[in-house]
Structure formats: structure tokens, C-alpha cells
Enzyme design. Sequence first.
Site, short mmCIF file in Angstrom:
data_model
loop_
_atom_site.label_atom_id
_atom_site.label_comp_id
_atom_site.label_asym_id
_atom_site.label_seq_id
_atom_site.Cartn_x
_atom_site.Cartn_y
_atom_site.Cartn_z
CG HIS A 161 -11.63 2.39 -4.06
ND1 HIS A 161 -11.08 3.33 -4.92
CD2 HIS A 161 -10.94 2.51 -2.89
CE1 HIS A 161 -10.11 3.99 -4.30
NE2 HIS A 161 -10.00 3.51 -3.08
CB CYS A 248 -11.97 7.92 -8.84
SG CYS A 248 -12.16 6.18 -8.70
#
Length: 253
Positions: A161, A248
Site C-alpha cells: 500500500h 493497518c
Amino acid sequence: MFTKAIVRTPGCSLTSGLTASKLGTPVYQKALEQHRQYIAALERCSLDVLILEADEAFPDSTFVEDVAIVTPKCAIITRPAAASRRGETAAMLPVLEDFYSYIEKIQPPGTLDGGDVMQVDQHFYIGLSSRTNRAGADQLIEILQRYGMTGSTVPVTEGLHLKTGVTQVAENTLLAAGEFIASPNFSDFRILPVPEEANGGANCIRINGKLLLSAGFPEVSRQLVDQGAELIEVDISEYAKLDGGLTCLSLRF
Ligand code: GLY
């Protein structure tokens, strides 16, 4: 100032989570203990932490940040690209309804993971990655604009990401690894470069004057201390085995 965080306890199915790393399979009991330490770190940052129950049906569901974007004005339910994660959003919607009057949703054909979204003040940088496509990013930008915020896209070719490789660590300052060190998208920021061997240390969380940093990256830690940051180091080795970072594991708002 953030006041709340949402986390989800990892289930035993965590050991079947998605990964591209070669770090091995997470050890569940160790992951649970690390999750407790992570929650304690968020609480040290004065956050009230809502702990959701484990959801065995979704091995990656402890990575709650990927299923929603939480802004001061609205929340946005994402549409994860990975088939095994698509269903995670259904359980997050009723949770966010307790906190938000306005909830938007990313619609097909858009895909978007929250790990690809980095907020800096009223602007949101959106990584175009293997998980977030142009349609998802365009929808998010349109939603943000409706609420008086802005967004722009950043190509992501290294790591899972956007926030795997770049996070904000101070006013106008980003900690950046790999392709983000010299990215024209971040030329207005002061960049603290992460050495290649410490790439995993680029994912930090800045909360209420403190900085959460993954344990095991002394060169990153030294750099941040030199900047005057108040650091809290958290060992998340079992989550790194699933390409997961500190950001996350929670939604913060
Ligand atoms: N293991 C986290 C993810 O791939 O989404």
C-alpha cells in the site's frame, strides 16, 4: 486531536492471511499478545479504543484500516480488491454508524484499500496500487470534495500500500522509503529517508503528539528521536508476516 480508535482482535484464521512476504506464518498467540500491546500503545496516546470481536471468516480482518476511511466530516466504506477481503466491509458499516451521521461507499468497479490513503490535514493522498484502482480513487476524490476536502493520486509500485512506504511523522514531514523518497508528489514536504534495509520502518502512526513506530528499526528510531519525536515502539512482527503495518491495525478519528 484524535479521541477514538477501532481495532479488531485477530482470529485463529490470521495464519491464512494474504501475504507476499517471505517472513513465514504468524504465530497466533504471539500475534494476540502483540495486538494487546498495540492497543495499550493507542491508549497511551489518549485514545478510547473500541475492540471488535475476532471474525474467523476473514483472515485479514484485523487490518481494519483497509475497510474504511475516517475523516472529520464523514466515513467512507471502501471496496477491497482482494476477493477474500471484500466481505469485511459489511461488519464495519454498523460500527461506524454509531459514530458518523454521514457514511459514503466506494462502488463497483472501484476498488480501494484504506492502507492506500494518507491524510495530511484536509488533503488525502491516494495510492494507485495492486489494491486501489483509478475508479476507486476518483470516487474517493469526488466524495472528499463534496465534504470540502481534497484528494490526489500517487502511483505505488513497491510494497502493498501507499502507507507501507510513506507516513506523516511531523508537521510538513514525511518518513519515506524506496520510490517515495524522491517522489514529485511529495516535493513540498521535508522527507526523512528510510534506509533500504529498514523499509519496514516507514509505517508510523502520528497521534496526539506521539509517534508509534514498529520495533526493530533502530536507524529509523534514531532519526525520529533526533527530530524531537516522542516515540512509542510496538513489536508487530507477526503482522509484518502478512504485509501489515502499524496503521493497518486501527482506524483513528
Ligand atoms: N495481509 C493484508 C492484505 O494483504 O491485505
